[in-house]
Structure formats: structure tokens, C-alpha cells
Design a protein around this motif. Sequence first.
Motif, short mmCIF file in Angstrom:
data_model
loop_
_atom_site.label_atom_id
_atom_site.label_comp_id
_atom_site.label_asym_id
_atom_site.label_seq_id
_atom_site.Cartn_x
_atom_site.Cartn_y
_atom_site.Cartn_z
N ARG A 44 0.82 -1.22 0.00
CA ARG A 44 0.00 0.00 0.00
C ARG A 44 0.85 1.27 0.00
O ARG A 44 0.32 2.36 -0.19
CB ARG A 44 -0.93 -0.01 1.21
CG ARG A 44 -0.24 0.16 2.54
CD ARG A 44 -1.19 -0.09 3.69
NE ARG A 44 -1.65 -1.48 3.70
CZ ARG A 44 -2.64 -1.92 4.48
NH1 ARG A 44 -3.26 -1.07 5.27
NH2 ARG A 44 -2.99 -3.19 4.46
N LYS A 48 1.14 1.42 -7.95
CA LYS A 48 0.47 0.23 -8.48
C LYS A 48 1.37 -0.54 -9.45
O LYS A 48 1.18 -1.74 -9.65
CB LYS A 48 -0.82 0.63 -9.17
CG LYS A 48 -1.87 1.22 -8.23
CD LYS A 48 -3.15 1.56 -8.97
CE LYS A 48 -4.20 2.13 -8.02
NZ LYS A 48 -5.46 2.47 -8.73
N ASN A 300 -6.87 4.25 1.77
CA ASN A 300 -6.04 3.15 2.27
C ASN A 300 -4.73 3.67 2.86
O ASN A 300 -3.66 3.10 2.64
CB ASN A 300 -5.75 2.15 1.15
CG ASN A 300 -5.31 0.79 1.67
OD1 ASN A 300 -5.59 0.45 2.82
ND2 ASN A 300 -4.61 0.02 0.85
#
Length: 337
Positions: A44, A48, A300
Motif C-alpha cells: 500500500r 500500483k 487506504n
Amino acid sequence: MAAFVVRRLLGAILMLFIVSIATFAIFFLVPRLGGATADDLASRYVGKSAGAAQIHQMAEKLGFTDPLPVQYGHFVTGLVAGTDYSTGPTTVHCPAPCFGYSFITQNPVLPDLLDRLPVTLSLAAGGATIWLVFGVATGVLSALRKGTVFDRAAMGVALAGVSLPIFFTGLLSLSIFSYTLGVAAPGNSYTPITENPLLWAYDLILPWFTLAFLYAAGYARLTRAGMLETMNEDFIRTARAKGLPERTVVVKHGLRAALTPIVTIFGLDLGLLLGGAVLTESTYSLPGLGKYAVDAIVNNDLPKVLGVTLIAAFFIVFANLIVDLLYAVIDPRVRVA
């Protein structure tokens, strides 16, 4: 009295230590028990498009590959002495108490919490004042006028207040008072009290009453039940037989004896609100701790969620400490407990 205060302070410190262990376990141990690896936790904090090697490197940098007792030691050290975070080419120092560092916003969490804390404090202070005054007063009057039209109407409104959620009454209030009548500030309106106290109150008047409507209902029912029980006690009949004014009998003797459960629930409610009034702040788009936590969950951003959890736990423990000390003022028998 001094020994009583010392015992409660030591108990609060012990509770904060237990809270730190529980908080660490929730965010770092429970995911491991659920099958998450160190690389899963570190994923996280990277983009990505990051590969497995980059994720593993980040896990090592953040200490997720260390044994859990070592991680907890770093966690506590950051709280009491601060710590350093590597953001790539540079190293950022997070001073104590360090609640974490957001690698998404590239900022320490504590300054963000301190920036948003005045909003939550303003909301909690105003709402608590309103619901305490109206809730307790309504409960006392309902108890003294048991079975009358006022009693039935007040308890009916209280039942509605307990049943209706904030996101319903908040949106309904915005629709009526802000967008239709124009007598209250719309959502996403907040002015610091240091800039303009009147505008500060105007911006928060609707959130205050929306929040107070929910809590005042419970306080009215609790106060009514306590007063009905207290006003039938022997010491109340003795006070009346001595010729004391009815106001003195009700306020000094009746209400004081019924205050213990009210003080208990008030301390818990206020502590929870100081940790973030999530629904109220989200409904009115107020930039407080509750809205901050919701945004962190959506993005997140684990360090932000962890920071809000820690500061909320601190306020709850602190509020309970104040409640324990108030017990000794309300009922001197508590001092020997």
C-alpha cells in the motif's frame, strides 16, 4: 483524596499502555493472522506499477520483516521519542509523539491531526453543551410531571431522537434550514473561532443541534429514570419534611444523587466525540478528525487511520479519568473505593 487521584492516574497510564498494545495488534498482528505477509502490508506504500522486488525493499525499509516484538518496540519508541522515515533520497524526522508518517501525502500524521482537532473540539464542545442542558432539563421536568402531556410528548421526541441516525437528521436539516429557508450555513462551512466567533457559531449551529438531538434524547430518558427513582428515596422525604424549598430538594438533593450515571455516559460520549464525530463531520463535510479518518480509509492510508485511532483512545481514557475524579466530588464515598 491525593491517594485516590494517584491511583486513578496510574490506572490511566496502565490503560494507555494496554491501548497501545491493542492498537498495534489490530493494525499489524491481526493482518498477519489473516494470512497477510510483510510484502502485502508494504504494497500500500508503493505505486500500483511496483514490482515484487520494490515491494519487498519497502517492507524491509518500513521494518515489516522484523519480528513483531521488535516492530512494537519501534512503534512505542516513535510515540515517546520520535523516529526517522526514509522517503527515498532523503530521511524525514518525525518528532515525538510520532503517530506515523503518510507515504501517500508525504507528511507526518500528527500535524494533520492537530490542524483538524479544533474543528472536532468545536463540534464536540457545542453539541455537548446543548445536549447536556436540554437533555437533563427535559428529563428532570418529565420526572416531576410524570404521566402528563409534557412527559409523554418529551419521551416521544426522545424516542425519535434515539432512533433517527445522524445522516438522516443531518441531511434533512441541511435541506430545510440551509437550502430551503437559508437560515443556517450550508455544508462544508467552518470558520475558526479566532477569526470570527460569530461566524464560527453560525457555521456550527446546525451540526451542534443535529448532534445534540441524538444525544439529548438518551440523556433525557436516563435523567428521567434516575430522578423517578431518587425522588422516592427516604432522604428526599426528609428534606421536604425539614421545610426545604422544592427547588433545593430537586436540584441539590434529587438531581445530585441521579448524576452518577449521567456523568459516566457523558464522559464516554465526549471522549468518543473528541476522537472524531465521523457521521456528523461527514454529513456536514467538516474538516475534523472524523472526516480525516474516513478519507484515510478510502485512500487506504494506514498511518492516518492509526493516528486517529490512537488519539481517539487517548481522549476516551482521559475522559474516563476526569469522570473518576468527578465521582469523588459528586459522591465522597467513592474516594475510599
